[in-house]
Design a protein around this motif. Sequence first.
Motif, PDB file in Angstrom:
ATOM      1  N   VAL A  27      73.667  33.358  14.090  1.00 34.92           N
ATOM      2  CA  VAL A  27      74.129  34.741  13.897  1.00 34.92           C
ATOM      3  C   VAL A  27      73.011  35.747  14.155  1.00 34.92           C
ATOM      4  O   VAL A  27      73.162  36.662  14.988  1.00 34.92           O
ATOM      5  CB  VAL A  27      74.733  34.936  12.486  1.00 34.92           C
ATOM      6  CG1 VAL A  27      75.088  36.396  12.251  1.00 34.92           C
ATOM      7  CG2 VAL A  27      75.945  34.041  12.294  1.00 34.92           C
ATOM      8  N   MET A  28      71.902  35.599  13.470  1.00 34.39           N
ATOM      9  CA  MET A  28      70.836  36.594  13.623  1.00 34.39           C
ATOM     10  C   MET A  28      70.167  36.533  14.996  1.00 34.39           C
ATOM     11  O   MET A  28      69.890  37.591  15.575  1.00 34.39           O
ATOM     12  CB  MET A  28      69.820  36.485  12.481  1.00 34.39           C
ATOM     13  CG  MET A  28      70.431  36.767  11.098  1.00 34.39           C
ATOM     14  SD  MET A  28      71.452  38.263  10.980  1.00 34.39           S
ATOM     15  CE  MET A  28      70.203  39.534  11.041  1.00 34.39           C
ATOM     16  N   ARG A  37      73.403  50.034  17.458  1.00 35.33           N
ATOM     17  CA  ARG A  37      74.722  50.401  16.918  1.00 35.33           C
ATOM     18  C   ARG A  37      75.542  49.153  16.605  1.00 35.33           C
ATOM     19  O   ARG A  37      76.117  49.037  15.525  1.00 35.33           O
ATOM     20  CB  ARG A  37      75.458  51.289  17.912  1.00 35.33           C
ATOM     21  CG  ARG A  37      76.846  51.669  17.485  1.00 35.33           C
ATOM     22  CD  ARG A  37      77.533  52.466  18.620  1.00 35.33           C
ATOM     23  NE  ARG A  37      78.873  52.801  18.258  1.00 35.33           N
ATOM     24  CZ  ARG A  37      79.215  53.855  17.513  1.00 35.33           C
ATOM     25  NH1 ARG A  37      78.292  54.660  17.061  1.00 35.33           N
ATOM     26  NH2 ARG A  37      80.476  54.080  17.235  1.00 35.33           N
ATOM     27  N   THR A  38      75.577  48.224  17.531  1.00 32.99           N
ATOM     28  CA  THR A  38      76.327  46.983  17.332  1.00 32.99           C
ATOM     29  C   THR A  38      75.725  46.171  16.197  1.00 32.99           C
ATOM     30  O   THR A  38      76.453  45.639  15.344  1.00 32.99           O
ATOM     31  CB  THR A  38      76.357  46.150  18.632  1.00 32.99           C
ATOM     32  OG1 THR A  38      76.946  46.952  19.664  1.00 32.99           O
ATOM     33  CG2 THR A  38      77.144  44.867  18.458  1.00 32.99           C
ATOM     34  N   PHE A  39      74.403  46.078  16.157  1.00 29.54           N
ATOM     35  CA  PHE A  39      73.729  45.320  15.109  1.00 29.54           C
ATOM     36  C   PHE A  39      74.050  45.886  13.731  1.00 29.54           C
ATOM     37  O   PHE A  39      74.491  45.154  12.837  1.00 29.54           O
ATOM     38  CB  PHE A  39      72.208  45.302  15.325  1.00 29.54           C
ATOM     39  CG  PHE A  39      71.476  44.561  14.242  1.00 29.54           C
ATOM     40  CD1 PHE A  39      71.237  43.210  14.368  1.00 29.54           C
ATOM     41  CD2 PHE A  39      71.050  45.205  13.083  1.00 29.54           C
ATOM     42  CE1 PHE A  39      70.588  42.499  13.350  1.00 29.54           C
ATOM     43  CE2 PHE A  39      70.412  44.521  12.068  1.00 29.54           C
ATOM     44  CZ  PHE A  39      70.174  43.160  12.206  1.00 29.54           C
ATOM     45  N   VAL A  40      73.808  47.171  13.533  1.00 35.68           N
ATOM     46  CA  VAL A  40      74.015  47.787  12.218  1.00 35.68           C
ATOM     47  C   VAL A  40      75.478  47.701  11.807  1.00 35.68           C
ATOM     48  O   VAL A  40      75.799  47.298  10.685  1.00 35.68           O
ATOM     49  CB  VAL A  40      73.506  49.256  12.204  1.00 35.68           C
ATOM     50  CG1 VAL A  40      73.906  49.959  10.905  1.00 35.68           C
ATOM     51  CG2 VAL A  40      71.981  49.288  12.380  1.00 35.68           C
ATOM     52  N   ALA A 126      65.381  48.505  12.013  1.00 31.45           N
ATOM     53  CA  ALA A 126      64.022  47.986  11.830  1.00 31.45           C
ATOM     54  C   ALA A 126      63.703  47.739  10.358  1.00 31.45           C
ATOM     55  O   ALA A 126      63.048  46.753  10.015  1.00 31.45           O
ATOM     56  CB  ALA A 126      63.005  48.950  12.439  1.00 31.45           C
ATOM     57  N   ALA A 127      64.175  48.625   9.487  1.00 30.86           N
ATOM     58  CA  ALA A 127      63.919  48.458   8.050  1.00 30.86           C
ATOM     59  C   ALA A 127      64.675  47.267   7.471  1.00 30.86           C
ATOM     60  O   ALA A 127      64.293  46.724   6.428  1.00 30.86           O
ATOM     61  CB  ALA A 127      64.296  49.734   7.304  1.00 30.86           C
ATOM     62  N   PHE A 128      65.725  46.843   8.140  1.00 27.94           N
ATOM     63  CA  PHE A 128      66.570  45.750   7.650  1.00 27.94           C
ATOM     64  C   PHE A 128      66.264  44.412   8.303  1.00 27.94           C
ATOM     65  O   PHE A 128      66.073  43.394   7.622  1.00 27.94           O
ATOM     66  CB  PHE A 128      68.047  46.100   7.904  1.00 27.94           C
ATOM     67  CG  PHE A 128      69.006  45.006   7.561  1.00 27.94           C
ATOM     68  CD1 PHE A 128      69.457  44.840   6.261  1.00 27.94           C
ATOM     69  CD2 PHE A 128      69.453  44.107   8.530  1.00 27.94           C
ATOM     70  CE1 PHE A 128      70.343  43.815   5.933  1.00 27.94           C
ATOM     71  CE2 PHE A 128      70.338  43.092   8.219  1.00 27.94           C
ATOM     72  CZ  PHE A 128      70.782  42.943   6.912  1.00 27.94           C
ATOM     73  N   GLU A 129      66.244  44.385   9.622  1.00 23.95           N
ATOM     74  CA  GLU A 129      66.313  43.122  10.362  1.00 23.95           C
ATOM     75  C   GLU A 129      65.159  42.163  10.078  1.00 23.95           C
ATOM     76  O   GLU A 129      65.388  40.998   9.723  1.00 23.95           O
ATOM     77  CB  GLU A 129      66.393  43.401  11.863  1.00 23.95           C
ATOM     78  CG  GLU A 129      66.623  42.162  12.703  1.00 23.95           C
ATOM     79  CD  GLU A 129      66.860  42.490  14.173  1.00 23.95           C
ATOM     80  OE1 GLU A 129      67.349  41.603  14.881  1.00 23.95           O
ATOM     81  OE2 GLU A 129      66.558  43.623  14.612  1.00 23.95           O
ATOM     82  N   ARG A 134      63.509  37.121   7.663  1.00 22.84           N
ATOM     83  CA  ARG A 134      62.445  36.345   7.004  1.00 22.84           C
ATOM     84  C   ARG A 134      62.950  35.725   5.710  1.00 22.84           C
ATOM     85  O   ARG A 134      62.784  34.520   5.479  1.00 22.84           O
ATOM     86  CB  ARG A 134      61.238  37.236   6.716  1.00 22.84           C
ATOM     87  CG  ARG A 134      60.120  36.501   5.994  1.00 22.84           C
ATOM     88  CD  ARG A 134      58.946  37.394   5.598  1.00 22.84           C
ATOM     89  NE  ARG A 134      58.664  38.462   6.530  1.00 22.84           N
ATOM     90  CZ  ARG A 134      58.764  39.765   6.243  1.00 22.84           C
ATOM     91  NH1 ARG A 134      59.140  40.148   5.032  1.00 22.84           N
ATOM     92  NH2 ARG A 134      58.498  40.677   7.130  1.00 22.84           N
ATOM     93  N   TRP A 135      63.573  36.521   4.843  1.00 21.66           N
ATOM     94  CA  TRP A 135      64.021  36.002   3.551  1.00 21.66           C
ATOM     95  C   TRP A 135      65.227  35.083   3.691  1.00 21.66           C
ATOM     96  O   TRP A 135      65.403  34.167   2.892  1.00 21.66           O
ATOM     97  CB  TRP A 135      64.271  37.142   2.569  1.00 21.66           C
ATOM     98  CG  TRP A 135      62.974  37.759   2.165  1.00 21.66           C
ATOM     99  CD1 TRP A 135      62.550  39.027   2.436  1.00 21.66           C
ATOM    100  CD2 TRP A 135      61.907  37.106   1.478  1.00 21.66           C
ATOM    101  NE1 TRP A 135      61.278  39.205   1.942  1.00 21.66           N
ATOM    102  CE2 TRP A 135      60.859  38.046   1.342  1.00 21.66           C
ATOM    103  CE3 TRP A 135      61.724  35.828   0.960  1.00 21.66           C
ATOM    104  CZ2 TRP A 135      59.656  37.739   0.721  1.00 21.66           C
ATOM    105  CZ3 TRP A 135      60.522  35.522   0.324  1.00 21.66           C
ATOM    106  CH2 TRP A 135      59.506  36.471   0.211  1.00 21.66           C
TER     107      TRP A 135
END
Length: 159
Positions: A27-28, A37-40, A126-129, A134-135
């Motif tokens: 998925v990621m 836009r598609t990602f968010v 960027a603040a999310f991905e 990582r987590w």
Amino acid sequence: MRTLSLAAATLATGLMAGLFFAFTCAVMPGLSAVDDRTFVGTMQSINRRILNGWFLAAFLGAVLLIGLAVALHLTVGGRVLAWTVAALALYAGTLLITIRLNVPLNDRLDAAGPVDRIADLASVRAAFEVPWVRWNLVRTLTNVAAFGCLVAALLSRRA
């Protein structure tokens, strides 16, 4: 009852390990190739729709079933108990990572609002991905390790 609880715990933990693994390896990485836009928009939709009875039954059921398996094996002791306690500790780590790290990232992404109203989609992404990926990898590893411990516990019952 001991075997049934251990088998059910293994199944629920395996379902969760598979879900997190799918996000890690499919998925990621797939979403990393799409525009902001598609990602968010996609992640906002996934984060809303994953909160359903099936997910919650497996996510919370796993820890409850592992705890039950531990409790039922307390008087037996041995390798089965050791593997089951290890699974409980590892799955508790999975829960902690999810609740303390991934969920707040999901919540911040949702709080950014509808994609049509976000002025800077790139900064929201960027603040999310990067931290979410990582987590998610870390919780995938703890969850897969918990699943492995439960498989070892089941195999130890037969040894």
